[in-house]
Design an enzyme around this catalytic site. Structure first.
Site, mmCIF file in Angstrom:
data_model
loop_
_atom_site.group_PDB
_atom_site.id
_atom_site.type_symbol
_atom_site.label_atom_id
_atom_site.label_comp_id
_atom_site.label_asym_id
_atom_site.label_seq_id
_atom_site.Cartn_x
_atom_site.Cartn_y
_atom_site.Cartn_z
ATOM 1 C CG ASP A 1 -9.790 -0.040 4.812
ATOM 2 O OD1 ASP A 1 -9.333 -0.925 3.293
ATOM 3 O OD2 ASP A 1 -9.201 0.012 6.108
ATOM 4 C CD GLN B 1 -3.976 -4.554 5.832
ATOM 5 O OE1 GLN B 1 -3.798 -3.217 5.560
ATOM 6 N NE2 GLN B 1 -4.362 -6.198 5.420
ATOM 7 C CE LYS C 1 -3.883 -2.420 2.191
ATOM 8 N NZ LYS C 1 -4.416 -2.531 3.428
HETATM 9 N N1 GUN Z 1 -7.419 -6.689 5.556
HETATM 10 C C1 GUN Z 1 -7.879 -7.690 4.597
HETATM 11 N N2 GUN Z 1 -8.209 -6.400 3.808
HETATM 12 C C2 GUN Z 1 -8.195 -5.549 4.258
HETATM 13 C C3 GUN Z 1 -8.646 -4.171 3.450
HETATM 14 O O1 GUN Z 1 -9.579 -4.577 2.841
HETATM 15 N N3 GUN Z 1 -8.708 -3.352 4.844
HETATM 16 C C4 GUN Z 1 -8.189 -3.641 5.628
HETATM 17 N N4 GUN Z 1 -7.930 -2.258 6.509
HETATM 18 N N5 GUN Z 1 -7.477 -4.573 6.033
HETATM 19 C C5 GUN Z 1 -7.489 -5.289 5.565
#
Ligand code: GUN
Length: 282
Positions: free
Chosen positions: A120, A97, A53
Site C-alpha cells: 500500500d 483493507q 484485488k
Molecule cells: N481502503 C480504501 N482505499 C484503500 C487502499 O488503497 N488500501 C487499503 N489497504 N485500504 C483502503
C-alpha cells in the site's frame, strides 16, 4: 466536450504488463509473487474491493491469499497475524483493507507491516521515502492517478495542479507526485475559502474528498484534465464520484468516469507494487 479517460482499459494494459512480469519472475526465481490481503469485519464496500484485488492477482497469474477475520478480532490477534506474514518467506505483499473496526488502532496496524511487504505504501518508511524523493513503494491510488493523466498525453510539467483533499492515502501523496513531475501544486480542503476560485486555476484537477457532486462545471477551468477519485453512493445507491460528471464533462478536455476511472487503476497499481516488493526481497 471532454474525452473520457478509460481507466478500465488502462488497468487491463497495466495488468497485462504485470502478467508478463509474473511469468518472467517465475521462470527466473522459481516462484511467483504472492499478495496477502486481510479484511476485518463485513464492510460491504471493503468486501467488494478485496474481492477485486484477489481477482486481479489471479488475472496476473500471481499467488494470493485472502484472510477474512471477524469484526470483533482483537488488535492483538490482528498484529500477531501480520507478524506471521512478515516472517513468511512465501509472502511478498501484505495489505490490510481499511477502514478497520473502531477498536483497532489503524496506525499501529500500518506500522506493524514490514516495510518491504507494504504494497500500500502506507508504512512510515515508505511515506518518508516518498517525501524525501527516495526509492520507495508509492501508494496505489496516487500512482494510478499519475498514470491516468499520462495516458492523455497532456504534460504535467509547468501546469497548475489543484488537489482537493488532504488524506494520507490520496491527497497528500498525489500532491507530492505531481510536484515531482514539476507541476505547481495547490492542495485545497474542507476549510478552503471559495473552493471554486481555487479549482478554476487548475489545468489538472484531482478530487479526492468523498462528497458526491462536490465539483460542478462552473468550478472547472475550460480544457482542464479532471481526475475523480471519489467513490460515493447516491440516494439511489448508484456509485458516483466527487465530480458532477454531467456538468464537468463538457468543460474538461479529459475526465475520468466513476465507475471505470481511478478505481480499476488503483488495483492495477497494487499488482505493480506487489512485483516491486517481490523484487526488493530477491
Ligand atoms: N481502503 C480504501 N482505499 C484503500 C487502499 O488503497 N488500501 C487499503 N489497504 N485500504 C483502503
Amino acid at each position: 466536450m471532454g474525452n473520457i479517460i478509460d481507466g478500465k482499459a488502462l488497468s487491463v494494459t497495466v495488468k497485462d504488463e504485470v502478467r508478463e512480469q509474473v511469468a518472467e519472475l517465475e521462470a527466473r526465481y522459481g516462484r511467483k509473487p504472492c499478495l496477502c490481503v486481510i479484511i476485518v469485519g463485513e464492510n460491504p464496500a471493503s468486501q467488494v474491493y478485496v474481492r477485486n484485488k484477489v481477482k486481479a492477482a489471479a488475472y496476473t497469474g500471481m499467488d494470493s491469499r485472502l484472510i477474512e477475520l471477524p469484526a470483533d478480532t482483537s488488535e492483538e490477534v490482528l498484529l500477531a497475524q501480520i507478524r506471521d506474514l512478515n516472517e513468511d518467506p512465501a509472502v511478498d505483499g501484505v495489505l490490510v483493507q481499511l477502514p478497520l473496526p473502531k477498536h483497532v488502532d489503524e496506525e499501529k496496524v500500518i506500522d506493524a507491516i514490514a516495510r518491504e511487504k507494504d504494497v500500500d505504501g502506507f508504512h512510515p518508511g515508505n511515506v518518508s521515502g516518498l517525501w524525501l524523493g527516495k526509492d520507495c513503494i508509492v501508494p496505489c491510488t496516487p500512482a494510478g492517478v499519475i498514470r491516468l493523466i499520462d495516458s492523455t498525453g497532456v504534460s504535467i510539467s509547468g501546469k497548475t495542479a489543484v488537489v482537493v483533499g488532504r488524506s494520507n492515502i490520496v491527497g497528500k501523496p498525489v500532491a507530492k507526485l505531481l510536484l515531482d513531475r514539476n507541476a505547481t501544486v495547490v492542495i485545497a480542503h474542507s476549510r478552503t475559502a471559495d473552493l471554486g476560485a481555487v479549482t478554476r486555476l487548475a489545468d489538472i484537477l484531482v478530487v479526492a474528498v468523498g462528497k458526491a457532486g462536490l465539483i460542478t462545471g462552473d468550478m472547472v477551468k475550460p480544457g482542464a484534465v479532471v481526475i475523480d477519485v471519489g467513490m460515493n453512493r447516491n440516494a439511489e445507491g448508484k456509485l458516483c464520484g466527487d465530480v458532477d460528471f454531467a456538468s464537468c464533462e463538457p468543460v474538461a478536455s479529459w475526465i475520468t468516469p466513476v465507475p471505470g476511472g481511478v478505481g480499476p487503476m488503483t488495483i492495477a497499481m497494487l499488482m505493480k507494487n506487489t512485483i516491486s516488493c517481490f523484487l526488493s526481497r530477491m
